[in-house]
Structures are given as C-alpha cells and as structure tokens.
Enzyme design. Sequence first.
Site, PDB file in Angstrom:
ATOM      1  N   ASP A   1       7.620 -10.190  28.487  1.00 46.30           N
ATOM      2  CA  ASP A   1       7.384 -10.996  27.292  1.00 46.30           C
ATOM      3  C   ASP A   1       8.281 -10.545  26.152  1.00 46.30           C
ATOM      4  O   ASP A   1       8.449  -9.346  25.925  1.00 46.30           O
ATOM      5  CB  ASP A   1       5.916 -10.869  26.881  1.00 46.30           C
ATOM      6  CG  ASP A   1       5.439 -12.071  26.072  1.00 46.30           C
ATOM      7  OD1 ASP A   1       6.295 -12.834  25.601  1.00 46.30           O
ATOM      8  OD2 ASP A   1       4.216 -12.239  25.915  1.00 46.30           O
TER       9      ASP A   1
ATOM     10  N   LYS B   1      -1.463 -10.538  12.658  1.00 45.47           N
ATOM     11  CA  LYS B   1      -0.574 -10.850  13.784  1.00 45.47           C
ATOM     12  C   LYS B   1      -0.236 -12.332  13.874  1.00 45.47           C
ATOM     13  O   LYS B   1       0.942 -12.711  13.965  1.00 45.47           O
ATOM     14  CB  LYS B   1      -1.204 -10.384  15.104  1.00 45.47           C
ATOM     15  CG  LYS B   1      -0.340 -10.756  16.312  1.00 45.47           C
ATOM     16  CD  LYS B   1      -0.954 -10.308  17.621  1.00 45.47           C
ATOM     17  CE  LYS B   1      -0.088 -10.770  18.781  1.00 45.47           C
ATOM     18  NZ  LYS B   1      -0.636 -10.370  20.090  1.00 45.47           N
TER      19      LYS B   1
ATOM     20  N   ASP C   1       8.837 -17.977  26.015  1.00 45.03           N
ATOM     21  CA  ASP C   1       9.542 -16.692  25.898  1.00 45.03           C
ATOM     22  C   ASP C   1       8.889 -15.611  26.748  1.00 45.03           C
ATOM     23  O   ASP C   1       9.056 -14.425  26.485  1.00 45.03           O
ATOM     24  CB  ASP C   1       9.608 -16.247  24.436  1.00 45.03           C
ATOM     25  CG  ASP C   1       8.226 -16.077  23.824  1.00 45.03           C
ATOM     26  OD1 ASP C   1       7.239 -16.497  24.461  1.00 45.03           O
ATOM     27  OD2 ASP C   1       8.117 -15.538  22.708  1.00 45.03           O
TER      28      ASP C   1
END
Length: 1230
Positions: A921, A990, A1149
């Site tokens: 990742d 986050k 991604d």
Amino acid sequence: MSAVRWGRGAAGFGRALWPAGPPGLLAEEGALGGSWSRKRSSTASPCEQDRRKDWGHAELLEVLKARVRQLQAEGVAEVPVKRVAKRVTVARAPEAGGAQPPRQAQAGAQGAAATPSSRWAQKLDSDQQLTEKRKQRLEGKLRKRVEKGAWQKQLRLEPRLLSRKLAGQLQHWEQGAPRSPWEEQLAQLLQEAPHRLSSEAAAAPADRGPESRLEGQQQRLLSFFECCLLTGHLPLAHHVLVTHHSKSQQQRLLTLSMYNMVMLGWARQGSFKELTYVFFMLKDAGLAPDLQSYAAALQCMGRLDQDAGTIRRCLKQMAQDGLQLQGLFTAVPLSAEERAELLRAVRKAKPTFTPPRPPVPSPQVNTSPLLREIYAKQDPAVSYPRLHLSLKELQGLFQQQLRVEMATTITVESVEKVPLLTKEVLHARKTLAGLRTRWRTALYRELQETKESEAHAAREGRLSLFPYLCLLSEKEVVRMLLQTLQALPAQGESLLFLAHELGLRVFKRKQLRNEVQELEQRYSKYLHLLASDTQVAEPCLPRQHWEALGVPEAPHEQPWPMSVVVQLGKQLAEVLVRAAQMPSSLAAPRSPGTLIPVLYHVYSFRSFRQIGILKPHPAFTQLLETAAERTLTFESTDVPMLCPPLPWTSPHSGAFLLSPTRMMRSVEGSQQHQLLLERCPPAELHGALDALTQLGNCAWRVNGRVLDLVLELFTDKGCPRLGVPAPPSEAPRPPEGRQAPKRCLLPEVSPAEKAEMRRELARRLKVAREMQSLRADALYRLSLAQHLRHRVFWLPHNMDFRGRTYPCSPHFNHLGSDLARALLEFAQGRPLGPHGLNWLKIHLVNLTGLKKRESLQARRDYADELMEDILDSADRPMTGRKWWMEADEPWQALACCMEVARAVRAPDPTAYVSHFPVHQDGSCNGLQHYAALGRDSVGAASVNLLPSDLPQDVYSEVAAQVEVFRRQDAEQGVQVAQVLEGFISRKVVKQTVMTVVYGVTRYGGRLQIEKRLREIHDFPQDFVWEASHYLVRQVFNSLQEMFSGTRSIQRWLTESARLISHTGSAVEWVTPLGIPIIQPYHRDSKVMIKGGLQSLTFSSSVDTSQKPNTLKQKNGFPPNFIHSLDSSHMMLTALHCYRKGLTFVSVHDCFWTHAADVAVMNQVCREQFVRLHSQPILHNLSRFLIERFCSDPRTSKSIWVSRLMDTLLSVPKTGTFNLEQVKHSTYFFS
C-alpha cells in the site's frame, strides 16, 4: 428474490449498482402531475373506497337474489355464482390461482350443487365460456389485422415540401406518364442538390454537425429513427420525418444523418420511390448528399437491377460533388450483403471496377516515452504469463459464459437460512405462483394497450415511445417487470430511480449483439495466447493478438438521451402498477374478494425534498417473507465472467462477449468523455486499453474456508463488529410505552416531547434501513460467492473519467470491504520460494494495524512471536482464542493466518503453492505525488519517498504538529484548546489529512473530525462542534507548514480551473499515458416528464452545450489531476509486471500480487514512479492548457483568457528533491 443490480434504498435496492448511484441524476421530483385513469383506483380516498365497496356488495346481492328466483321459477338449478359475479364486474380474489366467491353466494350454491341438473348447467356454462373465449380471440386477431392495415394507410409517405418549385416538380412527376422512372427523378435531384448549405440553413441552430454532438430534441429524433429501423417500423420513421420536415421550426431539428438513416432503410428494402421522396426532402432542406446518401441510392439500384445509364449519371454527379467512389467501400459502414449490392450497382456502370481492399492498418505505435519499452519489438526479457487452464477447459468456459449472456440474466440460490417447509410456507409459495401467473397475463394486456396508445401518438407525428417498447419481446419485458417487483424493498423506492433503471435495462438489452458463430471461432483462436497447452508464433499482448485476428470493430452505439431513458422506464413502471393486483383477502382475511393494487404511489420527504415513491403493499411484503423463496436474479453484466474477458481494443469494444461495455464509465446521456476518446488517435489509448485488459485477465477463485465461517454467522444473527450485517429481526423496533408514536396524538403531550418522540422514531427507522441495506448488500455478495465457490472466474475492468480502474461487476469484487476481499484469492497459485513466507508474515502484521512505525524485520519477528495465536486462529477461528478478531482487517487477517499455517506446516515451505494475494500500500499516495511534482524534500521525507530505517507516518506527524499549536493556544487561555488536551491522536486527524490532498474543504474536514470526536466516549460532547472547528483549522495550518510545495501546486491548479471555467469551458487535460480527461461538472438544467403517476423532474447535464459549474470545476481539478497521476502509475506498474510474467491487480494505490513476487513488484512500482515523475508533468500541463484555451484569436482579448495565460505561465517552482532516491525507499509502498 431478485437482485437485478438494484438496491439504492435502505434495503440495498441500489447497492447492487457499481457506483453509488447514477451520478448527476438528482431525485428531485416535481409536484403532483398527471391524472389517474379509471384503472388507478388506488388513489381514491378511504371513505370513497368504502362507499364503492358497499355499493358493489349491495348490487351483487340484488343480482344474486333475482337470479335465484329466476332459476327456481324455471325449475333449473343454480349456475355457479362465479358467472354472476363476473357479469356485475366485481373481481374475485384468487386463492392459489382459483376464484373465491362471497360467503353469501357460497351458501346458496351449496344447496343446489348436489342436484343432477346443476352438473348439466355447469357443463353448459363451461362450454359457452369456451365458445365465447374462442370468439373473442378470433375477433381480436381480425381487429389487429384491420388496425394494422389501417395504420399503414394512415402513415404519410409523400413529403410536404416547403419549396413551391420542388413541390410542383414532385406533383408533376407523380402525375406524369408511367414511363417516367423514379430513377431519372433521382438523377435530376442529385444534379440540382446544393453543394453546400444555404445561408439560411447554415445559420440554423442545428447546423448538421456530426450526430455525436446532437443535443436534446435532436438526440431524441435520432434515437427514435434508430429504434424504428431496428424494430421494422420504417414507414413510421418516414412518417415522422415527413411530419417534421413539413414544419419549418421542426425541420431545423433534422440533420443529414437522420435523412440518411431513413434512406438506408428504404434502400435495404429496394423501395426506390420512398427513397426518392427522402431525396426531395433533403434538397428542400438545403442539404448536400454525402457518401452515405449515395451509398443508399446505389445500393437500392443494385437491389432493383437498374439500368447502367441511371447508375452512371449518379456516379458522375457524385464525382462532381467531390466524393470518391472508393470512399463508398472504405468510409461508409456497410454489412457484407449491403456491400455486395452496392458493388453490383457500380459494376453495371463500371464493369472493371474493383473495390479497394480494406486498408491494412499500419502498425500504430504509442508515442509516449513512458510506454516505449512496453511496445518494444522482440525483447527477449518479455515473459507474458499464461493461465493454468488448458485450451479445452477455456473453450468450455466460453460456452458457459455465452449461454449466460444470451439469457441476459442469471439466477442463483440465496444463502439466507432455509426455512422449514411448513404448511404456511408452502401455501404462501403456492399463492405467489398463482399471483405471478395472473400478473403475467395482466402485464401482457397492459403492454399491448400501452403500445396501441403510443402507436396512435406516433401516427400523429409525435416522438412517442412506441419503437422503444418494441425493442424487446413482450416476454422479456414482463420478466423484467416481475423481477423489479420482486426486488422492491419494503419501504419502497423512488419512482425516478426505478424509471431510470428500467430504461437503462431496455437500452442495454437492445444492444446485445448476435454474432455468436463468428465470435466463437475468433475467441477460440484468441485462447491460444492464454491457454497453458498451446503456443503462438510470437508472444504479444492480448489486444495485439486479438487485432491480428482481423476482428472487425464493433459499431458504436449512440446513447439515448436521459429524458428518453427516464420516460421509457416511467411508462414501464406505470404498466407494472396497473397490472400487479392481489386479492384484498391477503391484507384482511375477512374482507370481500376484491382486487387491490400491489404497488402504491406515495410522496415522502428525503433530504428536505419531496419525492414520489412506489411502495409495495405490506401484505405483499409479508407474503414474500413467508414464502422465503431462495433465489436471486442478476443481470449477466453484473456478475463475474466465467471465461477471460475480450481484450479492450477501442473505447467501446471489450470486456463482455455480447454485451457492449464502455471503456470509460460516465453519467448516462453524457457524451463529452466518449467524444474525446473517439477523437483521440487509437495508438494513444493503447496503454490504457492494455492495462484494463491485463487487470481483467487475472483469474480468481473463492476462499471456501472463509466463506463457510461468514455464512455461519450470516445465517445466525450476524456480527456487525466483524462486518457481517444482522438480519432485519435484530433491527430496532418503534418505541413503546411513553415513547410510543401513538402518544404524539394525545393532547397532554407537550410539543417538546412530541419532537423528541419524532426524532427517536426517525433515528430508529434510519438504523433499521441502514441495517436492511447492509444485509441486502452482503446477501448479494455471499450468494454470488457461494454460486462461484468451485469455479474460476474473471473480473472485467473499465475506468472512470480520471482513469481510475474498477471491476464491472458491482456486487462481488476485490474493491469492497474487508469481508469482500477476504473471500477472494488468485485462481493460479505460485510457489512461495525463499522469501514468500516472510512476505506473508509481514502482510499479516500489516493487516492487524499494529507495528506501523516498525521495520519490516520487526514485523516478521512479531509474527514469529505470535505464531501460536496465528495457528490457533487458523485451526479454531470460532472456538479458540480469537486473536484474529482484534485486527483492523479481521477477515483478511484470518485468511492470512490460514495461509501461514498451511505454509509453515508444509514439508517444504518454499515449495508450497500459495494462492493468497499480498498487498503493498502507498504511504498517503496523494501526498507522495504532490511531493514528487514539487520536488519537496520535507514533504517527501514525511511520505516515505526518502530512504529511512523506519517508516515515516505523516498522520502522526500532523497530529504532533497540531498538538504543538494546541499547547501554545492553551497556554494563552483558549478554552477549546484546553478541553482538547489528551484527545489529539493520529486517528482523529488521519481521514482529514488523507483527503486534503483530494480536495476536501474545511467544512468536509470539520465533519470528519466531528465524527471522530463523537466516537471518543470521554470527550465532552458539548464541545464537539467548537473543537472540530478548531482542529480542522490547525490541521490545515500544519499541512501548510509541512507541505508548502504541495499547497502552492494545489492553489495553481485551483486558480487555473477557475479561470478556465470563466471562459465558458470545462477543464481538460491529457494524462502522461495519453488518456484525454474532461471534468463533467456543468450547470444543471431541469428536465420535466409530465403525466402518468406524477411529473418527474430531474437534473440533466448533457454537457457539450451547458456552461461549466465554476465551483465544482475549481474544487475538483486538484484531486482529479492527482487521481489521474496515481492511475497512470498503477497502469505503468501493471504493464511492466505483465511483461515479467507476474499476476497483478490493484485497488487504486494498493497493489496485489503473489507472495513470491512481492520483491519484483516493489522494484517495478518504484521504477515506474520515478519514470512517471521524471517527465515535466506540470510544464506539459501548462502547454496543453495554453494551446487548448488560450490559442483561439477570437477569444484572445477576453480578460479571463488574459488572466488564464498569465496564471498558466506561472508554473510553481520546484525544490531540490532527487527522485532517484525513491528507488531505494523501503517504505514507499509497503
């Protein structure tokens, strides 16, 4: 039960679709519209319905008494009451398909039924009914024949010309001598036809441009003519063409392509007179014939075997118009039969003519420097992977997939708990079967009546839905509508959404191509490239091999306008409402046997907007629940494929065998993306086409052990903590006691209490709907997983307008939740090799969410320390210590535990064949691209572009920076900063940090932080709003300080987009791989469809003519541009991994491959990131935007263009970061 890819509502009715609903289609529906016909009796008030019911009962009783007295006087026994009831037109309730007479009549009939004369009366009555049915059937057939003949006579073929001179010529020719052939008239018309548009026609708004740019009414006309030709209603198309041509305002809507389409239809039938009529209209409209016009005329001459002189004059005129004869065979799309007739006509005039051979396309090479290595010839390093299946196995799988697509739907067993087959269940199923039989008959009747009504409108020259309703057989439409009824959730669904989905299903099914035999031969040759036991002369990419087989390009289908899609779907939904009825006894056992609607149209408020909803009767919902039928029906394009997909060869050719699929998904009715792709040189799209093909060629299988455990929980009571939704029985019930909704009606309850009761009820209803939606979504996924348990399957891919890739199957794919991903593994295994087991251990620790700041070695050591727990989880997942349940991704962690257990217990772990996908990742991938664009050394270090011994965590760094700001403010006495002490954590910031790079606003960021704060039980909830405002401001300040280069690039992109939209254009750019991108954000225009159940109003953005939405254009450009870069990086990685023989798939991604190949994939991933950002991406973007938006001399003096030019020339300056360091960064992707 039916899934039919719907489930947008709380019951998962729309979750069945790939994206989260049709974008751009707002559920904004107008006020009450249209009037109910006599069949829509459900709108009567309850009092009125009661009065009608009482009147019907009284009339029935009087008729029954009179009939009894008559029979007694004649000495004849009673005939069945059913007949009498039929005469007074009071419908009876079928019980399991039969009829249920009222109790009063039953009592009277029983006494007489035993007499012999009663049996004779019954037989006589039965014979008479049979005779009447035969008579009615015969009369119906005769009436249809008469109506069809009358209809054909009503259709006008002779044109009404606006030019008096042309009208006089037409009248003279029609009344002239029989020896005056139509061919001569055509030749003279061609000679006199204008070589260019008249000034008046040129100034018309419909400037006869390419049909792909037609808007609004013109699109409706074009699709209407197309459907008329497809369904064999050419006279109707001609009639509508004549009607529009005869009125100057409507004639301006007609384009050359529309005249050509009707001419081609007549040419196929050899109808020269009608074809000449169209040429008269063509000349009257001031249009010059083109190659298609001449091809139609010559083809017709060939069919009629006309003399050479007429054909010679036609060819001479074509040459004078500057059109090449060879162009008829190279530039006009013709079938083999049409081409033969055309050649036959040409050779009469020119016997030695030889048609040019289809041009052998010169091998086009992609010019992108990033792809030069991919398309290099005869590279010995290339090792394209093959499937693990033999040619015979793959051919068998092809036949299975072909049968599925030809059937258009697939039915699978539901995984819901099997009910006990009690008498109640069996009775409910029998009742449903009887009702469905009755509904089919009613739907056939309603469809025929609707077609007759629409045909009448078409005869008047209006654009009706008649040809659209004829595209599918009545059997197909009835089956589709019954599936819709079955899938409708208990709380109903928006009429607008249902109409949109029904219209889309008709459009997609009419596109089904029928070239099975030819496809089978070519696909068999194609499989030689993929099968494990065959060889090809030269290794190549799947697209190259498919094109080498000489496969013709599939014709591109013109999309229907959104208004047509919705109007057609609305009409079908209303047919369903009128036809679906059930006995009232199902709702109230003691009620008389009248029929009541199954679906009700009601209004409700959703998001402060009133919308119309189709809602099933609670009794019908209860009947479905009691019957507990265990089947789900899906569209064939909504489930994984059973054979390798067709390679992508163009923007509209690839993926499924027979069902056309677009390479770039977009809003229905939107054409701008497709136009850009079609204008793009084919070679420039090779990178995207080949990457999509490679992703779709990955073979999958179901992880059976994980599926068994999930099903065990699913059929019990679910487990929301593990992502297994609970059944509806576990949903919160309406409040009782003092909070019961009924107490709102009591006068002593205060307004505040009533408001609280309403809020509580709304909260519980919302929770119940969400639970039902999640349950339905899981049901679809698990049922498909069970259906595919012992099979190999494939997931064809396409992409969105930014280039991001997605599987076409919306229900079951690897882009879903933790549970969805854990159910899948590679069908083709790979031995672990010397390092594979280590990567499995690292992946397992990554899935737990622990040790994120630790090195890879520390993670391996941690996995070894936990080996006892890992093995216990694998052996006793539900009865052991359940260590896996504490992981961030519990189901994937469990699947990995099982794989690790099998590997460590194997005699030789290096030889163990693993099917498990291991993920790598990106570390805040959006910020990685920004840091690389700006060569920002500080930002690069924060997102692991720089090599380091330990991974950097940008979220923790931002949280630490925010804490510094908070401490400073707290010391100065800021109350909210003092309250936040001890509550600022990585988790709180986050999501906002992650989405800032993708364009989240301060408002959106505040909502994200507010949600995180509410999850903290110790945080004082009174300060949530103020604290979220404070924190989002500090997060943005921290990012500004840490990523200064990133923010300058964002501002440059935002300002450029703002100025571009002020010039009246949408933002466009081209990705480094050559994919053209345009942002689909335009000002909405309202479209209203009146009549019927209600007027529907929706927002349409048929984008080629509407002004851009400036706010969305500027806010969307930075994140969309970054998304196009991460898509380019993924595609480059996919293509290079394919060259090295790796299995590769991605979730944006997050890159997946076998454990043995992680090291190779990591190397490729880093190399391609460096190669991508070694290009002058921002300068290339600046040059493209200047050329696209600032080079037109007509707009060069505009103040907006001047400002745009200045902005585009001020490309942000870059820092000193050395990209080559990314190749040595261990934690860039990890």
